[in-house]
Structure formats: C-alpha cells, structure tokens
Design a protein around this motif. Structure first.
Motif, PDB file in Angstrom:
ATOM      1  N   CYS A 100      -6.074  -1.745   3.277  1.00 36.91           N
ATOM      2  CA  CYS A 100      -6.427  -2.529   2.095  1.00 36.91           C
ATOM      3  C   CYS A 100      -6.373  -4.017   2.465  1.00 36.91           C
ATOM      4  O   CYS A 100      -5.335  -4.507   2.941  1.00 36.91           O
ATOM      5  CB  CYS A 100      -5.477  -2.236   0.940  1.00 36.91           C
TER       6      CYS A 100
ATOM      7  N   CYS B  79      -3.225   0.089  -3.838  1.00 30.82           N
ATOM      8  CA  CYS B  79      -3.058  -1.235  -3.227  1.00 30.82           C
ATOM      9  C   CYS B  79      -2.727  -2.218  -4.346  1.00 30.82           C
ATOM     10  O   CYS B  79      -3.514  -2.386  -5.292  1.00 30.82           O
ATOM     11  CB  CYS B  79      -4.338  -1.653  -2.505  1.00 30.82           C
TER      12      CYS B  79
ATOM     13  N   CYS C  65       0.842  -1.195   0.000  1.00 28.66           N
ATOM     14  CA  CYS C  65       0.000   0.000   0.000  1.00 28.66           C
ATOM     15  C   CYS C  65       0.877   1.245   0.000  1.00 28.66           C
ATOM     16  O   CYS C  65       1.933   1.267   0.632  1.00 28.66           O
ATOM     17  CB  CYS C  65      -0.906   0.038   1.232  1.00 28.66           C
TER      18      CYS C  65
ATOM     19  N   TRP D 257     -10.578  -1.597  -0.070  1.00 29.64           N
ATOM     20  CA  TRP D 257     -10.105  -0.454   0.723  1.00 29.64           C
ATOM     21  C   TRP D 257     -11.169  -0.091   1.750  1.00 29.64           C
ATOM     22  O   TRP D 257     -12.364  -0.039   1.450  1.00 29.64           O
ATOM     23  CB  TRP D 257      -9.872   0.759  -0.165  1.00 29.64           C
TER      24      TRP D 257
END
Length: 263
Positions: A83, A30, A15, A43
């Motif tokens: 994420c 991500c 991330c 997310w």
C-alpha cells in the motif's frame, strides 16, 4: 477568499490482512489517518509488472482507510501486497506491506485417557496471515464430521490455540484420531491428534499378581536346586551335627579344667 488548512498525517500508514465473514475472501486494510485533506492510498501487488501481468491489484482511494477485497483464487503462499500513501503536502510517498501465508500447525504427541476421565486435545497455529479459523473433526471412523461444542465436548479457542475437551471418555466412541483443521483465504492445513482410551488399572490385583508370581519363582528355583543336587540338604544337616559335637567337646574340656583347679 476561503483558506483551508492542510495538514499531512503525522504517522506512517499501517497495513494488515483479515478474512471476510465467510472466510473465503481476503481483505487488505491500509490506514493512514490524521491528515487533511484525505491522503491517496494505492494498493498493488509487490513484485509484478503492472503492464505485463494478467492480474494485479491496482486500486486507488482517497480516504483515511482503503480496503481491498480479493478472491482466494488469486492468492498464494508468501505473496506480498503493498500500500502506497501520498499527500498533497508531502513530497515523498510512504508505504507498508502485507505478506500472506498459509497456516502452519504444531504437532502434539498422542494422548491417553482412562475410561470415565476427561482429556484435552490441543491444536496450535504457529503462523498464518490472515488468522486461521480452527475446527475439529472426527478422524478415519467418522471422516468429515465436524465436532460442535456441547454435551461431552467443549471447544475453547484463545488466539491461535484451540482446545477440545472430551468428558467421560469412552472406549466405544472416543478412541481414535481427531483432525484439527486450520483454514484462511490462502489455504488450509490439517493435523491428526490421536487418542487412546484405556480401562483403569486395578492396583490391588496387580500387587497380588506380583506376590503370587514371586512365590512361584522361589518355589520353582528351590525345586530345581533340590532336583539336581539333593545332597545339599544332607550336607547342611551333617554340618549342623558336627558343629554340635564340637561345642559339646569344648564344654567338657572346660568342665575338666574347672575340677582340676578345685582339687
């Protein structure tokens, strides 16, 4: 029958955060490549109840990389986004997080420049996520005027450090304070860097002034001593005369002794 091989990604998701091209939006990235089929990336905002919160991220994508773009109005210092990645082959989910931060600037002591010389002002970002955009502005006299690189001004940015070089310093136009502005989608910070422009020092004139001042001090002290005790000069002369008489007396005695030995 068609058999399709399935393979989970062999690494963990990564991330990171970046600013949009305009610099006003936050982009959350991500990435979890290397699997087949594509993983599912989700997310969300860390630390918030998805049902009771008025606004949270809740977006899902089936791809190797999922990008979420957020408006700056929903951002705050040290907010954390998470994420979560999942794959059909993997039983457990894996995740990564991003913490966004306001930019922080390191202070610099005031600078001094001689007329006609060059000087460099430095602005350093100590932290900030995503990376901050650095700009230079004139201070109180020309508040809000952004300095562009060119002519007598040269701006060079390397990573989180920006340097403003001023060529041929002038007292009329260059003295005063400059503003270093660091801005990312989370917010902005400003730092004042002050510059003093001075005339070059005349070394010959300074040495001559010191010599003249020393002579004046010596003459003043001598005059004061003679004014309050003028007998010092007379005593010195009488002392020299007495010593001369003693020397003459010693010489005469030596001469008498020599004559006696000869007889």
């Amino acid at each position: 029958v068609l058999f399709l091989p399935t393979d989970p990604p062999h690494s963990s998701p990564k991330c990171w955060a970046e600013s949009s091209s305009s610099g006003l939006m936050l982009q959350l990235f991500c990435s979890w490549p290397g699997g087949y089929p594509h993983p599912t990336l989700h997310w969300r905002e860390e630390g918030h109840d998805m049902e009771n919160s008025s606004w949270v991220i809740s977006s899902t994508s089936s791809s190797d990389t999922h990008v979420e773009t957020l408006n700056s109005s929903h951002l705050s210092h040290r907010k954390v986004f998470k994420c979560v990645g999942s794959h059909v082959v993997e039983e457990e989910e894996t995740s990564c997080t991003v913490e966004i931060k306001l930019p922080s600037l390191a202070s610099e002591p005031p600078k001094t420049c001689l007329v006609g010389d060059n000087v460099t002002l430095t602005c350093r970002v100590t932290e900030g996520t995503p990376a901050a955009q650095l700009t230079w502005l004139r201070g109180i006299t020309q508040l809000g005027v952004e300095i562009q690189s060119g002519g007598r001004y040269l701006i060079v940015q390397e990573g989180n450090v920006s340097r403003l070089t001023i060529r041929n310093c002038s007292q009329d136009t260059d003295g005063g304070c400059y503003i270093c502005k660091a801005q990312n989608p989370v917010g902005l910070r400003e730092l004042f860097v002050c510059l003093t422009v001075k005339e070059p020092v005349n070394i010959v004139g300074v040495v001559g002034a010191v010599v003249v001042l020393s002579l004046l001090v010596i003459l003043t002290v001598t005059g004061v001593v003679l004014y309050y005790n003028p007998l010092l000069c007379l005593r010195g002369r009488s002392l020299n005369q007495d010593l001369g008489d003693i020397l003459v007396l010693v010489d005469s005695e030596d001469d008498d002794e020599g004559k006696g030995e000869e007889e």
